[in-house]
Design an enzyme around this catalytic site. Sequence first.
Site, PDB file in Angstrom:
ATOM      1  N   HIS A 285      63.582  60.699  26.151  1.00  0.00           N
ATOM      2  CA  HIS A 285      62.739  59.541  25.869  1.00  0.00           C
ATOM      3  C   HIS A 285      61.268  59.954  25.930  1.00  0.00           C
ATOM      4  CE1 HIS A 285      66.181  56.816  26.587  1.00  0.00           C
ATOM      5  NE2 HIS A 285      65.431  55.877  26.032  1.00  0.00           N
TER       6      HIS A 285
ATOM      7  N   ASN B  81      65.141  69.554  36.782  1.00  0.00           N
ATOM      8  CA  ASN B  81      64.662  70.314  37.925  1.00  0.00           C
ATOM      9  C   ASN B  81      63.479  69.570  38.519  1.00  0.00           C
ATOM     10  OD1 ASN B  81      62.390  70.908  36.382  1.00  0.00           O
ATOM     11  ND2 ASN B  81      63.134  72.920  35.774  1.00  0.00           N
TER      12      ASN B  81
END
Length: 272
Positions: free
Chosen positions: A91, A127
């Site tokens: 997004h 991460n």
Amino acid sequence: MGFDERFLGVGAALPRVSGADAAASVSLDYLHFTVVLDSVRRLARVTGVNIDGASLVDVPRGDDWRFDDRVPEDWQTGPAVYAANDLDRGHLVRRRDPVWGTPEVAARANSDTFHFTNAAPQAGGFNQSEELWLGLEDHVLEHAEANRLRLSVFTAPVLSAGDPPYRGIRIPLRFWKIAAWNQSVDGGEGGELSAAGFVLDQSPLVDTSEVVAPAPGEVPPLGPFRTFQVPIADIAAITGLSMPDLVAADVLPQTVAAAGWRRLDAASDILL
């Protein structure tokens, strides 16, 4: 409908595409946000969303990605680019950012974020740096808590000619984001615009000139996500977008900016 440049009570205009890029671009309004799509690169050149943090609504995510039928499908980066590989449909306007207002309005805004015009390919997996990137709006909202919890956020890929080709597109190696808010304590008209700029980099950390090129059809090498706070003037320079109000509102001290891009490892590293 669409991005409102007076949402903060002070002007915060959508960065403007100019020159040859403007001729290839089309502006698409959605609920509480706007996407300016580059029909040649088939990705957004700029997006802008208004966030009313005090009125956010919790709406089930869903996953109904689809083309926007207002523009040709071959102007958009669709499902074929993301099939059978490790690329995520990232997004650009974060899914929850425009999801505020009445339940009906919030549900529609949530659905609007799942147009392919609002996606860009990113390396799969999460991460620490990517989680930091996704949480930037939350951090700035907390900073602006006394000021009606309102933000305008602008974000897009850096569309560089050197981005690696893949399945008919070029995969962006960097993304930029600018968060803007009103410093006025009462949240009324007027006040002072403040803004902070960030870049996410997924370029390989090795010298790509020494890396064997991927076979046709293979995903180009992408590096780990690294997030930086950067001068907004640098974002204007690397994107070719016009954003004078945001450049002038940058909260990054000149002494810090002179030292180069500031690597962020935690929200506490952000200067607001």
